[in-house]
Scaffold this motif. Structure first.
Motif, PDB file in Angstrom:
ATOM      1  N   ILE A   1       0.880  -1.183   0.000  1.00 31.55           N
ATOM      2  CA  ILE A   1       0.000   0.000   0.000  1.00 31.55           C
ATOM      3  C   ILE A   1       0.912   1.225   0.000  1.00 31.55           C
ATOM      4  CG2 ILE A   1      -1.829   1.260   1.204  1.00 31.55           C
ATOM      5  CD1 ILE A   1      -2.659  -1.365   2.486  1.00 31.55           C
ATOM      6  N   PRO A   2       1.196   1.805  -1.167  1.00 28.15           N
ATOM      7  CA  PRO A   2       2.152   2.911  -1.228  1.00 28.15           C
ATOM      8  C   PRO A   2       1.566   4.278  -0.883  1.00 28.15           C
ATOM      9  CG  PRO A   2       1.448   2.317  -3.441  1.00 28.15           C
ATOM     10  CD  PRO A   2       0.805   1.326  -2.509  1.00 28.15           C
ATOM     11  N   GLN A   3       0.235   4.431  -1.002  1.00 28.12           N
ATOM     12  CA  GLN A   3      -0.344   5.755  -0.822  1.00 28.12           C
ATOM     13  C   GLN A   3      -1.739   5.690  -0.215  1.00 28.12           C
ATOM     14  OE1 GLN A   3      -0.449   7.480  -4.729  1.00 28.12           O
ATOM     15  NE2 GLN A   3       1.657   8.227  -4.652  1.00 28.12           N
ATOM     16  N   ILE A   4      -2.090   6.773   0.448  1.00 29.73           N
ATOM     17  CA  ILE A   4      -3.474   6.990   0.898  1.00 29.73           C
ATOM     18  C   ILE A   4      -3.885   8.374   0.415  1.00 29.73           C
ATOM     19  CG2 ILE A   4      -5.047   7.215   2.853  1.00 29.73           C
ATOM     20  CD1 ILE A   4      -3.162   5.432   4.457  1.00 29.73           C
ATOM     21  N   GLU A   5      -4.914   8.419  -0.407  1.00 26.57           N
ATOM     22  CA  GLU A   5      -5.439   9.690  -0.907  1.00 26.57           C
ATOM     23  C   GLU A   5      -6.484  10.200   0.091  1.00 26.57           C
ATOM     24  OE1 GLU A   5      -4.930  12.359  -4.079  1.00 26.57           O
ATOM     25  OE2 GLU A   5      -4.303  10.272  -4.269  1.00 26.57           O
ATOM     26  N   VAL A   6      -6.321  11.439   0.539  1.00 28.92           N
ATOM     27  CA  VAL A   6      -7.249  12.055   1.484  1.00 28.92           C
ATOM     28  C   VAL A   6      -8.083  13.083   0.734  1.00 28.92           C
ATOM     29  CG1 VAL A   6      -7.481  13.450   3.564  1.00 28.92           C
ATOM     30  CG2 VAL A   6      -5.659  11.742   3.404  1.00 28.92           C
ATOM     31  N   ALA A   7      -9.400  12.978   0.832  1.00 33.61           N
ATOM     32  CA  ALA A   7     -10.287  13.945   0.181  1.00 33.61           C
ATOM     33  C   ALA A   7     -11.441  14.270   1.121  1.00 33.61           C
ATOM     34  CB  ALA A   7     -10.819  13.382  -1.137  1.00 33.61           C
ATOM     35  N   VAL A   8     -11.616  15.564   1.394  1.00 31.46           N
ATOM     36  CA  VAL A   8     -12.666  16.010   2.301  1.00 31.46           C
ATOM     37  C   VAL A   8     -13.773  16.686   1.494  1.00 31.46           C
ATOM     38  CG1 VAL A   8     -13.236  17.455   4.282  1.00 31.46           C
ATOM     39  CG2 VAL A   8     -10.987  16.363   4.144  1.00 31.46           C
ATOM     40  N   GLY A   9     -14.971  16.139   1.575  1.00 35.15           N
ATOM     41  CA  GLY A   9     -16.135  16.761   0.962  1.00 35.15           C
ATOM     42  C   GLY A   9     -17.031  17.347   2.031  1.00 35.15           C
ATOM     43  N   GLU A  10     -18.140  17.942   1.626  1.00 29.56           N
ATOM     44  CA  GLU A  10     -19.028  18.569   2.602  1.00 29.56           C
ATOM     45  C   GLU A  10     -19.856  17.548   3.366  1.00 29.56           C
ATOM     46  OE1 GLU A  10     -21.235  21.630   0.631  1.00 29.56           O
ATOM     47  OE2 GLU A  10     -19.496  22.946   0.502  1.00 29.56           O
ATOM     48  N   GLU A  11     -20.138  16.386   2.740  1.00 31.72           N
ATOM     49  CA  GLU A  11     -20.934  15.361   3.424  1.00 31.72           C
ATOM     50  C   GLU A  11     -20.080  14.288   4.077  1.00 31.72           C
ATOM     51  OE1 GLU A  11     -21.417  15.979   0.150  1.00 31.72           O
ATOM     52  OE2 GLU A  11     -23.220  17.218   0.183  1.00 31.72           O
ATOM     53  N   GLN A  12     -18.898  14.058   3.533  1.00 32.34           N
ATOM     54  CA  GLN A  12     -18.075  12.978   4.063  1.00 32.34           C
ATOM     55  C   GLN A  12     -16.605  13.214   3.739  1.00 32.34           C
ATOM     56  OE1 GLN A  12     -18.831   9.156   2.226  1.00 32.34           O
ATOM     57  NE2 GLN A  12     -18.749   9.965   0.153  1.00 32.34           N
ATOM     58  N   THR A  13     -15.752  12.506   4.482  1.00 34.12           N
ATOM     59  CA  THR A  13     -14.316  12.480   4.221  1.00 34.12           C
ATOM     60  C   THR A  13     -13.953  11.082   3.748  1.00 34.12           C
ATOM     61  OG1 THR A  13     -13.798  14.173   5.857  1.00 34.12           O
ATOM     62  CG2 THR A  13     -12.034  12.638   5.288  1.00 34.12           C
ATOM     63  N   VAL A  14     -13.131  11.017   2.694  1.00 33.76           N
ATOM     64  CA  VAL A  14     -12.732   9.722   2.125  1.00 33.76           C
ATOM     65  C   VAL A  14     -11.238   9.511   2.330  1.00 33.76           C
ATOM     66  CG1 VAL A  14     -12.381   8.467  -0.035  1.00 33.76           C
ATOM     67  CG2 VAL A  14     -14.569   9.566   0.402  1.00 33.76           C
ATOM     68  N   LEU A  15     -10.894   8.292   2.738  1.00 35.88           N
ATOM     69  CA  LEU A  15      -9.514   7.823   2.724  1.00 35.88           C
ATOM     70  C   LEU A  15      -9.441   6.709   1.689  1.00 35.88           C
ATOM     71  CD1 LEU A  15      -8.671   7.622   6.551  1.00 35.88           C
ATOM     72  CD2 LEU A  15      -8.319   9.533   4.981  1.00 35.88           C
TER      73      LEU A  15
END
Length: 432
Positions: A181-195
């Motif tokens: 697992i070389p990377q974790i992409e972090v993305a924050v939206g208004e309804e949820q946060t994704v890893l």
């Protein structure tokens, strides 16, 4: 050990000193300071060095907020007071215009500013399981290194995400494919946060159960990407398959996937949007092109102001996303999105867009030289250029002013990445 007095800062936030006619770029040093330094790269006309001893501190020097500053390569200006960082970036932009383009804007715009900490709603965290002791590291790379910083927190991430760095180490270490697992992409939206976990080998059923439980415990959505970008998907059954952010001033909301390009700093993006629309001034009945349009970040506000938009983007997937966003916001009739390689733009391909009243350009770091060269006699009277690289903006501006008959009316910086030397900017060009 050599010493020097720092005269100014360069575009990377390094102190510049002069010794025997040679420029010395010293990391960690500020203007007015006297420092002792050690050079790690020596060339005939310049040296790159690290500050070892500070004899006289600048009044603008502050204590870095992050305990990993200096080791982690994510930030480079935490030792400089926040407003001074912005002033440095404005000077970098001015110097680029003059030294690279031999032009100056008629007006310098006030800097666009927002929160100095916790602003990073997007991040790509690197992951590494050390073979020597089995420890898992999650974070940004060390300065000038491929190693990952041994960091327990991050001040530019939202606090809730910073608090997940150590739990993520434990989660990855417990998985059967921890070393794949070389990377974790972090993305924050208004309804949820994704890893989003980039997994080079498939997860086992036990792995997936652990990951889903982690998401439930910490209130985040867990995704995986076993292959290319199109393979990204949520691990939880029935989970929402998109994120979103809104631009309330324009009454629009945009959906995106965690691995889509969106602006890192949501607050600055909203202010930048307001400034871009003020400079572009879209009017009902006008036809405006949005080049490098992505998922419609600028296109939808232009359409919401009543103008018709031709959005052009190189990624077919992003063109599809922009089209969907226009439909979701009831703006499809005013939006025409097309896929094309703008780095290979020609007078013919630009003319094929039809008559344009105005133009907005938001290219990646490479700039938009092919687009600028392709503008002909029927070029739009007004161009708003949003840039993430002062050097390519200055190059393109020199062409627009020197060969295409435009004036550089105004320009200024947007502090999209506080605590770093990254310079985002916006410029307005007009021709009679």
């Amino acid at each position: 050990m050599p010493s020097a007095i720092i005269e100014s800062l360069d575009h990377e936030g390094r102190g510049i000193a002069r010794c025997d006619g040679k420029a010395i770029f010293i990391e960690g040093a500020l203007p007015g300071e006297r420092v002792e330094f050690s050079s790690y790269r020596v060339k005939p006309k310049f040296e790159q060095a690290t500050m070892l001893v500070l004899h006289k501190a600048s009044a603008l020097r502050v204590t870095p907020k992050c305990e990993f500053y200096g080791t982690c390569g994510g930030c480079s200006m935490q030792h400089l007071e926040a407003s001074a960082q912005v002033a440095v970036k404005q000077r970098v932009l001015e110097n680029a215009f003059w030294h690279l383009g031999r032009i100056r804007p008629d007006l310098l715009l006030p800097a666009i500013q927002g929160p100095a900490w916790g602003y990073r709603y997007r991040a790509r965290l690197s992951v590494f399981k050390r073979p020597s002791d089995g420890r898992v590291l999650v974070g940004f790379h060390e300065k000038k290194s491929s190693f990952i910083a041994d960091m327990h927190s991050c001040e530019v991430l939202p606090p809730a995400l910073s608090a997940l760095l150590m739990p993520l180490r434990e989660l990855i270490g417990a998985l059967s494919v921890a070393d794949r697992i070389p990377q974790i992409e972090v993305a924050v939206g208004e309804e949820q946060t994704v890893l989003l976990l980039r997994n080079l080998l498939p997860f086992t059923a036990a792995d997936e159960a652990r990951i889903v439980a982690f998401g439930a415990q910490h209130g985040v959505a867990m995704w995986q990407q076993p292959g290319g970008p199109d393979t990204a998907r949520p691990l939880q059954a029935g989970a929402q398959s998109w994120l979103s952010y809104s631009l309330p001033e324009f009454g629009v909301s945009l959906r995106f996937q965690p691995n889509d390009f969106t602006q890192v700093n949501v607050d600055i993006n909203r202010i930048l949007m307001r400034k871009a629309m003020a400079l572009l001034d879209p009017q009902p009945g006008e036809r405006i092109a949005d080049l490098f349009c992505g998922l419609g970040n600028f296109s939808l506000p232009i359409a919401a102001r009543g103008a018709s938009v031709v959005g052009v983007e190189g990624s077919v997937a992003m063109v599809r996303r922009a089209t969907e966003n226009a439909e979701l916001n009831g703006l499809a009739e005013r939006c025409d999105f097309r896929a094309a390689n703008l780095f290979e733009a020609t007078p013919k391909s630009i003319a094929a867009l039809g008559k344009l009243d105005k133009l907005l350009i938001d290219p990646p770091r490479e700039g938009a030289i092919a687009v600028c060269q392709a503008l002909g006699e029927q070029a739009p009277r007004r161009i708003v250029y949003v840039s993430c690289n002062p050097a390519t903006l200055a190059r393109d501006a020199a062409l627009l002013v020197g060969e295409k008959g435009y004036r550089l009316i105004s320009a200024g910086v947007a502090n999209m990445f506080p605590q770093t030397s990254h310079v985002e900017s916006i410029a307005l060009f007009e021709r009679s």
